[in-house]
Design an enzyme around this catalytic site. Structure first.
Site, PDB file in Angstrom:
ATOM      1  N   HIS A 164       3.337  -4.810   0.458  1.00 24.11           N
ATOM      2  CA  HIS A 164       2.836  -4.525   1.802  1.00 24.11           C
ATOM      3  C   HIS A 164       3.962  -4.493   2.830  1.00 24.11           C
ATOM      4  CE1 HIS A 164      -0.060  -4.379   5.037  1.00 24.11           C
ATOM      5  NE2 HIS A 164       0.431  -5.470   5.575  1.00 24.11           N
ATOM      6  N   ASP A 198       1.541  -1.975  -2.641  1.00 19.55           N
ATOM      7  CA  ASP A 198       0.843  -2.772  -1.623  1.00 19.55           C
ATOM      8  C   ASP A 198      -0.528  -3.162  -2.166  1.00 19.55           C
ATOM      9  OD1 ASP A 198      -0.433  -3.830   0.598  1.00 19.55           O
ATOM     10  OD2 ASP A 198       0.044  -2.159   1.926  1.00 19.55           O
ATOM     11  N   SER A 204      -0.225  -2.257   9.022  1.00 20.07           N
ATOM     12  CA  SER A 204      -1.057  -3.419   8.731  1.00 20.07           C
ATOM     13  C   SER A 204      -2.088  -3.623   9.853  1.00 20.07           C
ATOM     14  CB  SER A 204      -0.166  -4.654   8.537  1.00 20.07           C
ATOM     15  OG  SER A 204      -0.880  -5.698   7.949  1.00 20.07           O
TER      16      SER A 204
END
Lengths: 394, 394
Positions: free
Chosen positions: A367, A334, A168
């Site tokens: 995610h 995601d 991320s």
């Protein structure tokens, strides 16, 4: 939390185990002659970096692995978090015998600049006023975070990191490391990330910031000086963000339309569905561990990230001539950083003639999958690092 | 706004053009002998329904088309909204010569129960106290909204509606009409909707409600009595919801990462990206026209909707033996009510042996596409109504 053969800091930096304001963390402090110069043109004097290390630095200082944390992460990647008392946020990935093996590598993890776990951030004391910075802290970017990490890596006497890894926002830092310091990164492992923050992602961040700033207890960012805390606004921000970390399918599988009281709906505004209760819990527990202004600064840093724009509008330019080996990992469900974002990086790396492998992991966990038990991810990381290690120490 | 040959209300109801509290709308009032009985077991006395009609009811009262509005819509479907001064919310769909042709059909649109445009809602006066209901209004469900609409349709002397049509929450009402009153619905047109609210959708609604209830100006729901308004919380709720009405692709095409000042980022927390400014505008303009408590009630009604659960856990049971003709429309980029939800309805209708056509419209405009200029949707509606009309008046 043990650091064996921990290198002594170089000139201009001093190292300590911190006291009250930065619980149980190593801290590197930089003197006024070593300010952090920011993308905005401003600078931060008396920079302090909270960090942790795991494993042992080898004799030629070549086995360093920098792990970069995500939006609300911290340096406690593989040891108990002193604030929450919970295990480190990536203990499945980092540790003895784990894919990022601390028996082999010297793992460093720093709290990002702008954060709230020991590195200079909005809650830190502004040396110019003696008060918490609040919104007087200059805006921070992902390149600023990486520049501060490079100062720490310098202070530890490490020229080249064997690997920079993260998911991320951590993956954004990995990409920035590879672009800004290609010769200092032997291998790069960006996971569940992208080369820029999308319009929709900026929109979600803006909702969170507006929720915080709408809370009267935010006091224009000066809440610490008046002894308040915008808890409700921060909780709403976290709730909105948390939805984006999961997938529709994952939420459905986990909660469906299950009721708290499984017999009947309550006809009220209390948490009637389990998903509501779960989300409220996420919001409330978050405010116990995170500073609201840090949330503003760090979300903003993600919004500003645009690696192609920083390189003449062409992403491949960020990686021209690189010798770094890349492994890119994305997750099918995601929707915050969908696979298309990772593929854009892969295409750019191919265009730049870089060495790159790419894995899309099939999962319904969205995610957050990068933080969870995902065997294909672990196997990919293990394989990538072992092949990179063979090349590095052949 | 003209109603030609408008039928006189039946016993127990009285009709008026409303005054101050319900600007420029027709209003049907029901006496204490005609309470609205709710799913919760509670009832609403002195029910008032704000509504609009367009076109002319034919002699045998068979050409009525009920249009049901979405979460924040109202009865002003095809005429200027007296609050905002803007055109009706579906003027592209409803009007003379439009797909729902007011030269041919007598179109009725009611503000839903729990709303804030003339129908009894949380801002209405509670006859028991003389004060605004606030949270003393009983919780409302989609079946309750439909039951109230049926009272209005009864009062207008209409036995069978030629068509019930609507998008999003309006589509939920269409499905509920078809399930609860199959003999009163000749044709049903649910668009961009589903047979239940998903876990993720409940989660987004919960964020919005928490944002409202976190605002100290909400005053536990009693803001009207103390002359306040939770504007900031309601704006944040709208911002979060608005993201779900668009698509990632649509946002990217519309805004990308474009800056307000096209030359450089501002390094601050003002709206720096165009998407932020757009979202703030959506939030701020919404609070001018919508009541915060109504937002709580109407989102909750959507959350509670689960047509299969109301019919023994099998969606097809909701439509057994129906003679209603259905046309289901979904949009490829709608992630709030993705095509899979529409397909679940289609499958159930097929299992129930119903007549159903299904169109998935290719678009990047997300959920809001049903409100926009989508030629394939218009052509589908026109074709469906014309074929249904041929069957009805052969």
């Amino acid at each position: 939390m043990t650091t064996l053969r921990h290198p002594a800091p170089l000139d201009g930096a001093s190292q300590a185990r911190s006291e009250a304001d930065t619980p149980s963390s190593l801290v590197m402090r930089f003197g006024p002659d070593h300010p952090l110069v920011l993308d905005s043109g401003a600078k931060i004097d008396n920079l302090q970096i909270g960090y942790q290390t795991y494993g042992e630095l080898n004799a030629d200082r070549s086995n360093g692995v920098l792990v970069c944390h995500a939006l609300t992460g911290d340096q406690h990647v593989a040891s108990v978090n002193p604030v929450t008392g919970k295990p480190g946020w990536w203990e499945t990935m980092v540790g003895p015998g784990k894919p990022i093996d601390t028996n082999r590598f010297f793992v460093i993890c720093t709290n990002v600049v702008g954060g709230c776990m020991g590195t200079t951030g909005a809650a830190s004391t502004n040396p110019a006023t003696g008060q918490p910075y609040g919104l007087d802290l200059p805006l921070i970017t992902i390149p600023d975070m990486v520049r501060a990490q490079a100062m720490l890596v310098d202070a530890l006497g490490i020229d080249q990191l064997f690997c920079v890894a993260g998911g991320s926002m951590g993956g954004m830092q990995v990409l920035q490391w590879a672009a800004a310091y290609p010769e200092r990164v032997f291998a790069a492992l960006p996971i569940a990330t992208g080369p820029r923050h999308s319009s929709q992602n900026i929109a979600f961040h803006e909702v969170g910031r507006q929720a915080i700033m709408a809370d009267p207890d935010w006091h224009g960012g000066r809440y610490l000086s008046v002894g308040a805390s915008p808890r409700k606004g921060l909780a709403v921000a976290r709730m909105a963000a948390h939805i984006t970390y999961m997938s529709d399918e994952g939420l459905h599988k986990k909660f469906g339309r299950n009721l708290q009281d499984r017999d009947k709906i309550a006809f009220g505004f209390d948490a009637d569905f389990q998903v509501e209760s779960y989300l409220r819990h996420q919001g409330l527990s978050f405010v116990e561990r995170f500073d609201a202004n840090s949330y503003l600064y760090v979300t903003r840093a993600m919004d500003y990230f645009d690696l192609a724009a920083d390189h003449g509008g062409r992403l491949a330019n960020a990686f021209l001539g690189t010798k770094t080996r890349f492994c890119i990992i994305s997750f099918t469900s995601d929707w915050l950083f969908p696979t298309t974002e990772s593929k854009a990086v892969v295409r750019a790396l191919n265009a730049a003639g870089a060495s790159v492998s790419f894995v899309e992991v099939e999962t319904d966990r969205g995610h957050d999958a990068f933080l969870l038990d995902e065997p294909v991810m672990f196997a990919s990381v293990r394989g990538f690092l072992s092949s990179a290690a063979a090349a590095r120490w052949q």
